[in-house]
Design a protein around this motif. Sequence first.
Motif, PDB file in Angstrom:
ATOM      1  N   THR A 145       0.831  -1.213   0.000  1.00 18.80           N
ATOM      2  CA  THR A 145       0.000   0.000   0.000  1.00 18.80           C
ATOM      3  C   THR A 145       0.866   1.264   0.000  1.00 18.80           C
ATOM      4  O   THR A 145       0.387   2.333  -0.329  1.00 18.80           O
ATOM      5  CB  THR A 145      -0.924   0.021   1.239  1.00 18.80           C
ATOM      6  OG1 THR A 145      -0.191  -0.474   2.354  1.00 18.80           O
ATOM      7  CG2 THR A 145      -2.148  -0.826   1.022  1.00 18.80           C
ATOM      8  N   ASN A 169       4.256  -3.551  -7.517  1.00 15.41           N
ATOM      9  CA  ASN A 169       3.518  -2.299  -7.599  1.00 15.41           C
ATOM     10  C   ASN A 169       4.318  -1.216  -6.873  1.00 15.41           C
ATOM     11  O   ASN A 169       4.392  -1.218  -5.646  1.00 15.41           O
ATOM     12  CB  ASN A 169       2.132  -2.465  -6.959  1.00 15.41           C
ATOM     13  CG  ASN A 169       1.280  -1.231  -7.155  1.00 15.41           C
ATOM     14  OD1 ASN A 169       1.767  -0.208  -7.648  1.00 15.41           O
ATOM     15  ND2 ASN A 169       0.027  -1.321  -6.770  1.00 15.41           N
ATOM     16  N   MET A 171       4.612   2.459  -5.794  1.00 13.96           N
ATOM     17  CA  MET A 171       3.665   3.567  -5.581  1.00 13.96           C
ATOM     18  C   MET A 171       4.338   4.910  -5.891  1.00 13.96           C
ATOM     19  O   MET A 171       4.691   5.690  -5.000  1.00 13.96           O
ATOM     20  CB  MET A 171       3.149   3.541  -4.138  1.00 13.96           C
ATOM     21  CG  MET A 171       2.523   2.225  -3.717  1.00 13.96           C
ATOM     22  SD  MET A 171       1.058   1.788  -4.688  1.00 13.96           S
ATOM     23  CE  MET A 171      -0.088   2.992  -4.106  1.00 13.96           C
ATOM     24  N   HIS A 174       3.194   8.488  -4.364  1.00 17.54           N
ATOM     25  CA  HIS A 174       3.434   8.525  -2.933  1.00 17.54           C
ATOM     26  C   HIS A 174       4.943   8.646  -2.637  1.00 17.54           C
ATOM     27  O   HIS A 174       5.376   9.488  -1.854  1.00 17.54           O
ATOM     28  CB  HIS A 174       2.897   7.185  -2.402  1.00 17.54           C
ATOM     29  CG  HIS A 174       2.503   7.213  -0.985  1.00 17.54           C
ATOM     30  ND1 HIS A 174       1.702   8.177  -0.446  1.00 17.54           N
ATOM     31  CD2 HIS A 174       2.813   6.369   0.027  1.00 17.54           C
ATOM     32  CE1 HIS A 174       1.542   7.924   0.830  1.00 17.54           C
ATOM     33  NE2 HIS A 174       2.207   6.832   1.147  1.00 17.54           N
ATOM     34  N   PHE A 247       0.706   4.916  -9.952  1.00 14.03           N
ATOM     35  CA  PHE A 247       1.789   3.983  -9.652  1.00 14.03           C
ATOM     36  C   PHE A 247       2.351   3.380 -10.931  1.00 14.03           C
ATOM     37  O   PHE A 247       1.793   3.579 -12.020  1.00 14.03           O
ATOM     38  CB  PHE A 247       1.338   2.879  -8.677  1.00 14.03           C
ATOM     39  CG  PHE A 247       0.071   2.149  -9.049  1.00 14.03           C
ATOM     40  CD1 PHE A 247       0.058   1.166 -10.024  1.00 14.03           C
ATOM     41  CD2 PHE A 247      -1.127   2.431  -8.389  1.00 14.03           C
ATOM     42  CE1 PHE A 247      -1.104   0.479 -10.345  1.00 14.03           C
ATOM     43  CE2 PHE A 247      -2.297   1.749  -8.705  1.00 14.03           C
ATOM     44  CZ  PHE A 247      -2.290   0.774  -9.687  1.00 14.03           C
TER      45      PHE A 247
END
Length: 321
Positions: A145, A169, A171, A174, A247
Amino acid sequence: MTKNDLYLGREQTLVKHFILQQYLERFAIIVGTHRNTLTYVDCFSGPWNVRSDDFQDSSFAIALKQLRKAREIHQRQTGRRLKLRAFFLEKNRSAFNKLSLFTKDITDVEIEILNEKLEVSIPAILDFIKKGGKNSFPFIFVDPTGWSGFAMDIIAPLLQVKPGEVLINFMTEHISRFIESPQDETQASFKRLFGSGEFKKRLQGLDKRDREDAIVQEYGNSVRRTGGFKYVTCAIVLHAVENRTHFNLIYATRNPKGVQVFKDTEKKAMSIMQEARGDAHQRKREEKTGQTELFGGSALYRGGPKNLNNKISGYALLTVA
Ligand SMILES: C[S@@+](CC[C@H](N)C(=O)[O-])C[C@H]1O[C@@H](n2cnc3c(N)ncnc32)[C@H](O)[C@@H]1O
């Protein structure tokens, strides 16, 4: 509930799941011609924000469906039955309970689930992979996350599994926002994410898109070096209603065929993404004006803003050995 309803307001997940779904099926068909066992590992399984009762919008259900599809195709065409294995890891207790409910009656796939953090689960994962035997091919999915829980030194043994492929993944949005935070703790966490502090030198003097590209490139390079991969490439996933990156899905392989299949998948995913973004933009306009538009958003969107289209096709191979 239609597929669109399942992903309304989380169009980025639609694109991620589309890529996973399309890629895994082709992967299983191709790899299944020379391997009798496929081992799928999901290090951050969820379920996470699912809307369907049967978890059809979760990565674990999607993966099992596609692997089974490929097994059926092989069986029909060659009479060979592929052995399917899956390891699902999830640290959150309530998500894990749902995962457990979903997997408990499955008998046609060898499944192991674990309610733990990735940071302490590497030996268990490696053990599961090893038990697949010499003819097994592992595919490892890392879908966190944020940027914690998958530091390069933690995932290194997974990246080094041979044969093997990895999808991470990353991100981007972020990470770009916090990467230059002056806090020592945050700096230390990024150093561990990238595997060294070298990435910072590459970012000096760069702005916006160039900076973002350099971040993704540096991470891709680190994955390639750490895992001894020959090729690393990525698919960009944009925000539904804002013109910026959400992402990047970083894909690492040792086989050029894998790159070709991933890039084909990415191409298809980009039109799915632009359609979904068109619809999301239309919904936003309709909410603002209170008026329903005559044509579908995707028809009006025509592939999205030019600069982002350039960006989409801007990533070919991220890094090659
Ligand atoms: C983005 S969600 C996964 C979504 C899922 N892969 C999908 O596409 O349907 C990330 C999941 O990882 C779990 N998680 C977070 N940190 C973790 C860690 N360190 N180890 C294992 N699981 C973790 C979270 O509880 C959450 O369910």
